[in-house]
Design a protein around this motif. Structure first.
Motif, PDB file in Angstrom:
ATOM      1  N   LEU A 145      54.495  39.200  48.125  1.00  0.00           N
ATOM      2  CA  LEU A 145      54.171  37.821  47.762  1.00  0.00           C
ATOM      3  C   LEU A 145      55.412  37.005  47.416  1.00  0.00           C
ATOM      4  CD1 LEU A 145      51.006  38.525  45.578  1.00  0.00           C
ATOM      5  CD2 LEU A 145      51.060  37.583  47.902  1.00  0.00           C
ATOM      6  N   THR A 164      46.309  38.750  45.088  1.00  0.00           N
ATOM      7  CA  THR A 164      46.717  37.834  46.155  1.00  0.00           C
ATOM      8  C   THR A 164      45.896  36.554  46.111  1.00  0.00           C
ATOM      9  OG1 THR A 164      47.408  39.698  47.540  1.00  0.00           O
ATOM     10  CG2 THR A 164      47.030  37.594  48.645  1.00  0.00           C
ATOM     11  N   ASP A 184      47.519  32.949  45.664  1.00  0.00           N
ATOM     12  CA  ASP A 184      47.352  31.901  46.667  1.00  0.00           C
ATOM     13  C   ASP A 184      46.669  30.667  46.074  1.00  0.00           C
ATOM     14  OD1 ASP A 184      48.532  33.691  48.361  1.00  0.00           O
ATOM     15  OD2 ASP A 184      46.720  34.131  49.526  1.00  0.00           O
ATOM     16  N   GLU A 221      44.909  44.531  44.964  1.00  0.00           N
ATOM     17  CA  GLU A 221      45.819  43.722  45.776  1.00  0.00           C
ATOM     18  C   GLU A 221      45.138  42.435  46.234  1.00  0.00           C
ATOM     19  OE1 GLU A 221      48.465  43.957  49.914  1.00  0.00           O
ATOM     20  OE2 GLU A 221      47.650  45.796  49.023  1.00  0.00           O
TER      21      GLU A 221
END
Length: 282
Positions: free
Chosen positions: A28, A269, A273, A265
């Protein structure tokens, strides 16, 4: 993107194993974590020699700590304080080894269904001992507003800050925790903005207190981040997803026929985001 901010996060929500935490952070594009749990155990539970080994692994991968995500202050106000003070001193030593100035902490769980008032003096006495030790140890304590502790509502956070704020005692702002306490976050921000130096990014719904991706709840995340940006905030935005059981994921995917439980994960994420979308709009 907003300059002068650094993204961090509670990487133990990705996976309990450090190599997996590091892999996802690097995927990331993140270089910092707020270390709470590592390899299946709380960081503050490790002896110093093992902490040094963890630090070597982080250094080899170019990962730094934004803060020790400690449990300090997360005991009942009626529990004995002496052993906890010793754990706090150990945590300070860990922070120095990890080369971070910050230790996240709390202001003690209150007895259920009781007025907090009678416990104020004991809370302040304990926090005073911790603040004094932070000063002589050259560390910065970050008080987090958390459910069911003395400093859960903005007014009591303000009491704590007016008593202890200084070079070694400052505030974390956590949107979701305020929502879950039925505290309006805009009101809380206006009360606490002179004291806030660190932000936890998680959002929640007023209706059922469930945690949701940043910007999709009632925490006024984007509005307050804009206020922080306009005020020249420099520092960490730390992801604390709490989204592994997020039931709204299906609505975010086309053709999703059923609710999906996110793995670590995926949850991290999604949290990342969601924040990036807000930052891009800012």
């Amino acid at each position: 993107m907003w300059e002068n901010i650094v993204l961090s996060g509670f990487a133990d929500e990705i996976h309990e194993d450090l190599p997996e935490q590091i892999r996802v952070l690097k995927k990331l594009g993140m270089s910092h974590m707020e270390m709470r749990g590592v390899n299946g155990k709380g960081l503050v539970e490790y002896p110093i020699q093992e902490v040094k080994e963890i630090k070597k692994q982080l250094d080899a991968e170019g990962i730094r700590l934004s803060s020790v995500g400690s449990p300090i202050g997360k005991i009942r106000i009626t529990d004995p304080f002496g052993p906890h003070m010793e754990l706090y001193k150990h945590t300070v030593e860990i922070a120095h080894i990890m080369e971070t100035d910050y230790i996240r902490m709390f202001s003690f769980f209150m007895p259920e269904n009781q007025d907090y008032g009678p416990y104020k003096n004991e809370v302040m006495d304990r926090l005073g001992k911790m603040a004094d030790y932070a000063k002589v140890s050259d560390i910065i304590l970050l008080h987090e507003n958390e459910k069911e502790i003395y400093g859960d509502m903005a007014s009591r956070c303000l009491e704590i800050m007016e008593t202890f704020y200084g070079d070694h005692f400052k505030a974390v702002f956590d949107f979701a925790n305020f929502v879950q306490c039925r505290q309006d976050t805009l009101e809380a921000y206006e009360m606490l903005k002179p004291y806030v130096v660190y932000i936890h990014i998680k959002d929640a719904l007023w209706s059922d207190a469930s945690v949701v991706p940043a910007g999709t709840g009632d925490g006024h995340v984007e509005e307050i981040l804009r206020k922080l940006k306009d005020a020249g905030y420099k520092g960490f935005l730390s992801l604390e997803p709490h989204l592994s059981d997020f039931s709204g994921f299906s609505a975010l995917e086309q053709n999703a026929s059923q609710k999906k439980k996110l793995d670590g994960e995926e949850a991290f994420t999604l949290a990342h985001d969601s924040l990036i979308k807000i930052l891009n709009r800012l």
